[in-house]
Write a protein that holds these residues in place. Structure first.
Motif, PDB file in Angstrom:
ATOM      1  N   GLU A  52       0.865  -1.189   0.000  1.00 53.12           N
ATOM      2  CA  GLU A  52       0.000   0.000   0.000  1.00 53.12           C
ATOM      3  C   GLU A  52       0.889   1.222   0.000  1.00 53.12           C
ATOM      4  N   GLY A  53       0.493   2.222  -0.747  1.00 53.66           N
ATOM      5  CA  GLY A  53       1.247   3.470  -0.781  1.00 53.66           C
ATOM      6  C   GLY A  53       0.345   4.615  -1.151  1.00 53.66           C
ATOM      7  N   PRO A  54       0.889   5.821  -1.221  1.00 60.72           N
ATOM      8  CA  PRO A  54       0.070   6.993  -1.524  1.00 60.72           C
ATOM      9  C   PRO A  54      -0.698   6.875  -2.844  1.00 60.72           C
ATOM     10  N   ALA A  55      -0.134   6.175  -3.805  1.00 59.25           N
ATOM     11  CA  ALA A  55      -0.796   6.038  -5.108  1.00 59.25           C
ATOM     12  C   ALA A  55      -1.778   4.868  -5.130  1.00 59.25           C
ATOM     13  N   GLY A  56      -1.733   4.023  -4.133  1.00 60.98           N
ATOM     14  CA  GLY A  56      -2.626   2.868  -4.090  1.00 60.98           C
ATOM     15  C   GLY A  56      -1.872   1.571  -3.857  1.00 60.98           C
ATOM     16  N   ARG A  57      -2.577   0.489  -3.979  1.00 59.01           N
ATOM     17  CA  ARG A  57      -2.026  -0.838  -3.722  1.00 59.01           C
ATOM     18  C   ARG A  57      -1.465  -1.405  -5.020  1.00 59.01           C
ATOM     19  N   GLU A 120       2.263  11.453 -14.871  1.00 58.60           N
ATOM     20  CA  GLU A 120       2.728  12.267 -13.749  1.00 58.60           C
ATOM     21  C   GLU A 120       4.109  12.849 -14.029  1.00 58.60           C
TER      22      GLU A 120
END
Length: 137
Positions: A52-57, A120
């Motif tokens: 899991e991270g800021p951008a999603g799983r 991005e």
């Protein structure tokens, strides 16, 4: 198409699932579905885990901190050469091969991550260029 499946879980497991579901702001049913899907994928691809991270799983290579999409982007940059990718990323060849195998099974998922990163990156480069232009004016 999805189908219902009745599963009996112990009280302790249900409690832990509910606690975790509240923590990640998901319904317990949705979290259980995710765990089943990810568990099956990890059984099929033992060198892949999920993070899991800021951008999603996303899918990640075990013990590396590298997401599968990152490795596949480098494989593409190296003309599909897994050995060159392994040398460049300083990873064992087997891990690069594991990423390629996972990509073969889930190309749409990995392509979405690569596309998002490219978008991005382009946005960040445009913002930087605009900042540089503003400084020079």
């Amino acid at each position: 198409m999805s189908q219902p499946l009745s599963v009996r879980l112990s009280d302790g497991t249900l409690q832990r699932l509910g606690t975790r579901a509240r923590r990640v702001h998901l319904p317990p049913r949705t979290l259980a579905q995710r765990y089943v899907e990810e568990g099956l994928r990890m059984d099929e691809h033992p060198l892949i885990r999920f993070a899991e991270g800021p951008a999603g799983r996303r899918a990640r290579l075990v013990g590396t901190g590298k997401d599968v999409w990152e490795v596949i982007a480098v494989v593409r940059d190296n003309g599909g050469d897994a050995a060159a990718t392994a040398r460049y990323l300083e990873l064992p060849l087997g891990l690069v091969q594991a990423a390629i195998t996972y990509y073969g099974a889930y190309p749409d998922e990995i392509d979405q991550w690569i596309d998002l990163n490219e978008e991005e990156t382009a946005e960040a480069q445009a913002a930087f260029a605009a900042g540089q232009a503003a400084i020079r004016s």
